[in-house]
Scaffold this active site. Sequence first.
Site, PDB file in Angstrom:
ATOM      1  N   LYS A  42       3.441   1.370  -3.879  1.00  0.00           N
ATOM      2  CA  LYS A  42       2.813   0.608  -4.977  1.00  0.00           C
ATOM      3  C   LYS A  42       3.577   0.693  -6.301  1.00  0.00           C
ATOM      4  O   LYS A  42       3.553  -0.247  -7.090  1.00  0.00           O
ATOM      5  CB  LYS A  42       1.365   1.081  -5.194  1.00  0.00           C
ATOM      6  CG  LYS A  42       0.406   0.615  -4.102  1.00  0.00           C
ATOM      7  CD  LYS A  42      -1.028   1.000  -4.442  1.00  0.00           C
ATOM      8  CE  LYS A  42      -1.993   0.526  -3.380  1.00  0.00           C
ATOM      9  NZ  LYS A  42      -3.396   0.775  -3.725  1.00  0.00           N
ATOM     10  N   ASN A  62      -0.342  -3.970  -5.995  1.00  0.00           N
ATOM     11  CA  ASN A  62      -0.860  -3.993  -4.611  1.00  0.00           C
ATOM     12  C   ASN A  62      -0.831  -5.401  -4.008  1.00  0.00           C
ATOM     13  O   ASN A  62      -1.147  -5.577  -2.832  1.00  0.00           O
ATOM     14  CB  ASN A  62      -2.281  -3.410  -4.532  1.00  0.00           C
ATOM     15  CG  ASN A  62      -3.324  -4.395  -5.004  1.00  0.00           C
ATOM     16  OD1 ASN A  62      -3.078  -5.194  -5.908  1.00  0.00           O
ATOM     17  ND2 ASN A  62      -4.489  -4.354  -4.396  1.00  0.00           N
ATOM     18  N   LYS A 110      -2.821  15.179 -16.014  1.00  0.00           N
ATOM     19  CA  LYS A 110      -2.724  13.822 -15.440  1.00  0.00           C
ATOM     20  C   LYS A 110      -3.789  12.902 -16.043  1.00  0.00           C
ATOM     21  O   LYS A 110      -3.544  11.722 -16.293  1.00  0.00           O
ATOM     22  CB  LYS A 110      -2.864  13.882 -13.914  1.00  0.00           C
ATOM     23  CG  LYS A 110      -1.498  13.881 -13.231  1.00  0.00           C
ATOM     24  CD  LYS A 110      -1.581  14.145 -11.766  1.00  0.00           C
ATOM     25  CE  LYS A 110      -1.965  12.957 -10.932  1.00  0.00           C
ATOM     26  NZ  LYS A 110      -1.964  13.302  -9.489  1.00  0.00           N
ATOM     27  N   GLY A 163     -16.833   2.721  -0.952  1.00  0.00           N
ATOM     28  CA  GLY A 163     -15.563   2.057  -1.250  1.00  0.00           C
ATOM     29  C   GLY A 163     -15.338   0.732  -0.547  1.00  0.00           C
ATOM     30  O   GLY A 163     -14.317   0.071  -0.803  1.00  0.00           O
ATOM     31  N   THR A 222       0.835  -1.198   0.000  1.00  0.00           N
ATOM     32  CA  THR A 222       0.000   0.000   0.000  1.00  0.00           C
ATOM     33  C   THR A 222       0.869   1.247   0.000  1.00  0.00           C
ATOM     34  O   THR A 222       2.096   1.170  -0.141  1.00  0.00           O
ATOM     35  CB  THR A 222      -1.049  -0.072   1.141  1.00  0.00           C
ATOM     36  OG1 THR A 222      -1.961   1.016   0.974  1.00  0.00           O
ATOM     37  CG2 THR A 222      -0.450  -0.031   2.524  1.00  0.00           C
ATOM     38  N   ARG A 274      -8.679  17.703 -11.475  1.00  0.00           N
ATOM     39  CA  ARG A 274      -8.172  19.059 -11.198  1.00  0.00           C
ATOM     40  C   ARG A 274      -6.986  19.348 -12.125  1.00  0.00           C
ATOM     41  O   ARG A 274      -6.938  20.370 -12.780  1.00  0.00           O
ATOM     42  CB  ARG A 274      -7.754  19.147  -9.723  1.00  0.00           C
ATOM     43  CG  ARG A 274      -7.070  20.437  -9.369  1.00  0.00           C
ATOM     44  CD  ARG A 274      -6.708  20.502  -7.908  1.00  0.00           C
ATOM     45  NE  ARG A 274      -5.741  19.475  -7.514  1.00  0.00           N
ATOM     46  CZ  ARG A 274      -5.232  19.379  -6.296  1.00  0.00           C
ATOM     47  NH1 ARG A 274      -5.617  20.218  -5.351  1.00  0.00           N
ATOM     48  NH2 ARG A 274      -4.355  18.427  -6.012  1.00  0.00           N
ATOM     49  N   ASP A 287      -6.644  -3.823  -7.432  1.00  0.00           N
ATOM     50  CA  ASP A 287      -7.519  -2.686  -7.101  1.00  0.00           C
ATOM     51  C   ASP A 287      -8.588  -2.456  -8.182  1.00  0.00           C
ATOM     52  O   ASP A 287      -9.777  -2.376  -7.884  1.00  0.00           O
ATOM     53  CB  ASP A 287      -6.689  -1.397  -6.946  1.00  0.00           C
ATOM     54  CG  ASP A 287      -5.996  -1.309  -5.596  1.00  0.00           C
ATOM     55  OD1 ASP A 287      -6.521  -1.854  -4.606  1.00  0.00           O
ATOM     56  OD2 ASP A 287      -4.921  -0.689  -5.533  1.00  0.00           O
ATOM     57  N   ALA A 312      -7.722  11.421 -11.323  1.00  0.00           N
ATOM     58  CA  ALA A 312      -6.774  10.726 -12.213  1.00  0.00           C
ATOM     59  C   ALA A 312      -5.522  10.316 -11.439  1.00  0.00           C
ATOM     60  O   ALA A 312      -4.423  10.314 -11.979  1.00  0.00           O
ATOM     61  CB  ALA A 312      -6.424  11.621 -13.394  1.00  0.00           C
ATOM     62  N   GLY A 313      -5.689   9.964 -10.172  1.00  0.00           N
ATOM     63  CA  GLY A 313      -4.567   9.498  -9.354  1.00  0.00           C
ATOM     64  C   GLY A 313      -4.347   8.003  -9.549  1.00  0.00           C
ATOM     65  O   GLY A 313      -4.826   7.406 -10.525  1.00  0.00           O
TER      66      GLY A 313
HETATM   67  P1  NAP Z   1      -3.684   9.858  -5.426  1.00  0.00           P
HETATM   68  O1  NAP Z   1      -2.931   9.051  -6.403  1.00  0.00           O
HETATM   69  O2  NAP Z   1      -2.948  10.780  -4.526  1.00  0.00           O
HETATM   70  O3  NAP Z   1      -4.775  10.729  -6.268  1.00  0.00           O
HETATM   71  C1  NAP Z   1      -5.549  11.718  -5.630  1.00  0.00           C
HETATM   72  C2  NAP Z   1      -6.629  12.263  -6.584  1.00  0.00           C
HETATM   73  O4  NAP Z   1      -7.407  13.221  -5.827  1.00  0.00           O
HETATM   74  C3  NAP Z   1      -6.084  13.017  -7.798  1.00  0.00           C
HETATM   75  O5  NAP Z   1      -6.999  12.918  -8.865  1.00  0.00           O
HETATM   76  C4  NAP Z   1      -6.021  14.451  -7.260  1.00  0.00           C
HETATM   77  O6  NAP Z   1      -6.079  15.433  -8.265  1.00  0.00           O
HETATM   78  C5  NAP Z   1      -7.321  14.508  -6.461  1.00  0.00           C
HETATM   79  N1  NAP Z   1      -7.277  15.549  -5.457  1.00  0.00           N
HETATM   80  C6  NAP Z   1      -6.618  15.514  -4.257  1.00  0.00           C
HETATM   81  N2  NAP Z   1      -6.811  16.681  -3.583  1.00  0.00           N
HETATM   82  C7  NAP Z   1      -7.604  17.458  -4.386  1.00  0.00           C
HETATM   83  C8  NAP Z   1      -8.174  18.753  -4.258  1.00  0.00           C
HETATM   84  N3  NAP Z   1      -7.976  19.487  -3.153  1.00  0.00           N
HETATM   85  N4  NAP Z   1      -8.960  19.230  -5.259  1.00  0.00           N
HETATM   86  C9  NAP Z   1      -9.176  18.474  -6.372  1.00  0.00           C
HETATM   87  N5  NAP Z   1      -8.677  17.225  -6.555  1.00  0.00           N
HETATM   88  C10 NAP Z   1      -7.896  16.725  -5.578  1.00  0.00           C
HETATM   89  O7  NAP Z   1      -4.574   8.960  -4.474  1.00  0.00           O
HETATM   90  P2  NAP Z   1      -5.207   7.495  -4.777  1.00  0.00           P
HETATM   91  O8  NAP Z   1      -4.256   6.454  -4.341  1.00  0.00           O
HETATM   92  O9  NAP Z   1      -5.701   7.489  -6.177  1.00  0.00           O
HETATM   93  O10 NAP Z   1      -6.425   7.456  -3.731  1.00  0.00           O
HETATM   94  C11 NAP Z   1      -7.540   8.303  -3.888  1.00  0.00           C
HETATM   95  C12 NAP Z   1      -8.642   7.934  -2.877  1.00  0.00           C
HETATM   96  O11 NAP Z   1      -9.061   6.603  -3.106  1.00  0.00           O
HETATM   97  C13 NAP Z   1      -8.193   7.965  -1.416  1.00  0.00           C
HETATM   98  O12 NAP Z   1      -9.251   8.526  -0.654  1.00  0.00           O
HETATM   99  C14 NAP Z   1      -7.991   6.517  -1.053  1.00  0.00           C
HETATM  100  O13 NAP Z   1      -8.198   6.249   0.318  1.00  0.00           O
HETATM  101  C15 NAP Z   1      -9.081   5.865  -1.902  1.00  0.00           C
HETATM  102  N6  NAP Z   1      -8.805   4.438  -2.239  1.00  0.00           N
HETATM  103  C16 NAP Z   1      -9.743   3.515  -1.924  1.00  0.00           C
HETATM  104  C17 NAP Z   1      -9.520   2.181  -2.229  1.00  0.00           C
HETATM  105  C18 NAP Z   1     -10.555   1.140  -1.878  1.00  0.00           C
HETATM  106  O14 NAP Z   1     -10.205  -0.059  -1.866  1.00  0.00           O
HETATM  107  N7  NAP Z   1     -11.785   1.499  -1.614  1.00  0.00           N
HETATM  108  C19 NAP Z   1      -8.325   1.797  -2.882  1.00  0.00           C
HETATM  109  C20 NAP Z   1      -7.398   2.785  -3.221  1.00  0.00           C
HETATM  110  C21 NAP Z   1      -7.651   4.117  -2.886  1.00  0.00           C
HETATM  111  P3  NAP Z   1      -4.698  16.022  -8.908  1.00  0.00           P
HETATM  112  O15 NAP Z   1      -4.250  14.983  -9.901  1.00  0.00           O
HETATM  113  O16 NAP Z   1      -5.093  17.297  -9.535  1.00  0.00           O
HETATM  114  O17 NAP Z   1      -3.723  16.193  -7.768  1.00  0.00           O
END
Ligand code: NAP
Length: 279
Positions: free
Chosen positions: A66, A87, A155, A241, A62, A151, A102, A127-128
Amino acid sequence: MKKVYGVIGDPIGHSMSPVMHNDLFEHNEIDATYLAFHVKKGNLEAAVTGLKALGVSGFNVTVPHKTDIIPLLDDIDPLAKAIGAVNTVVNTNGKLIGFNTDGRGFVRALLNKGLSLTEQKVLVIGAGGAARAIYFSLAEAGVKEIDVCNRTVEKALSLKEACPFSVETKVSSISEAEKTIVDYDLLIQTTSIGMSPQVDDTPIRFKALKTNCFASDIIYNPLETKFLKEAKFIGASIQNGVDMFVNQGALAFEIWTSIFPDTNRMTENVLKQLGGSSC
Ligand code: NAP
């Protein structure tokens, strides 16, 4: 001899995986244990070398490892390679092989809700790393149109360009996507916005949605984000989720043991840990 599995990450103290997988090992009468290992960024290589030397049978990976783990593995599944993130790792005869469950876990979670994926017009918000896994896995599953808004538009664009599967995609800012949100059958919220403690935040605004719209948020804390509350208020069906988390874990368990576990049991277990009920 008892087999050892685990999860590596930083932070790792709140991971729900140890309780979930240890319950599955016990329930399936498998002599194994699953541990949480706190591995800081600079210690990843030493940790992976150690896990391999100790003969650990498999482990989850995690945040923040990753992507960085990929060059430390002996082999990688093609989807995980395309996504650029792993993962789940299995130790097969001393070789560490990486997977990404995932996105496929998310797809399973949608199929379990009875959605016919190929007919959906989809909008992915964000798009993270998680969005990338979901977008590639939906494309792999045959979804014809998946638009992405973020945003940082660049990306979203690089996500589209890296996808190895054929899929029609329009990329936009979030404010542009708001104007056409009523066109979508399926909305997938993948940003971290709305996660506890910022529970009053939401990434996208809408006053109306398509009839029979399905809204999914991959956040599970809180169980009902502001995004889901607003979608439900307008009449959409919603999913949080927990289902993705459970299904990514179920697919990892299957890679390790060849047994696909009871996901209802896993959901109950996760909800108990979260202290709520699913939607
Ligand atoms: P990440 O790679 O850091 O991506 C974060 C995303 O959120 C990007 O699209 C980012 O936009 C956007 N973002 C963050 N702050 C923002 C803001 N203030 N305004 C607008 N956009 C914003 O994170 P990730 O690993 O993809 O995880 C994202 C979420 O998914 C987390 O809450 C995590 O806990 C959850 N998750 C859940 C599972 C599950 O099994 N249910 C699995 C994985 C992740 P930018 O590109 O513009 O920065």
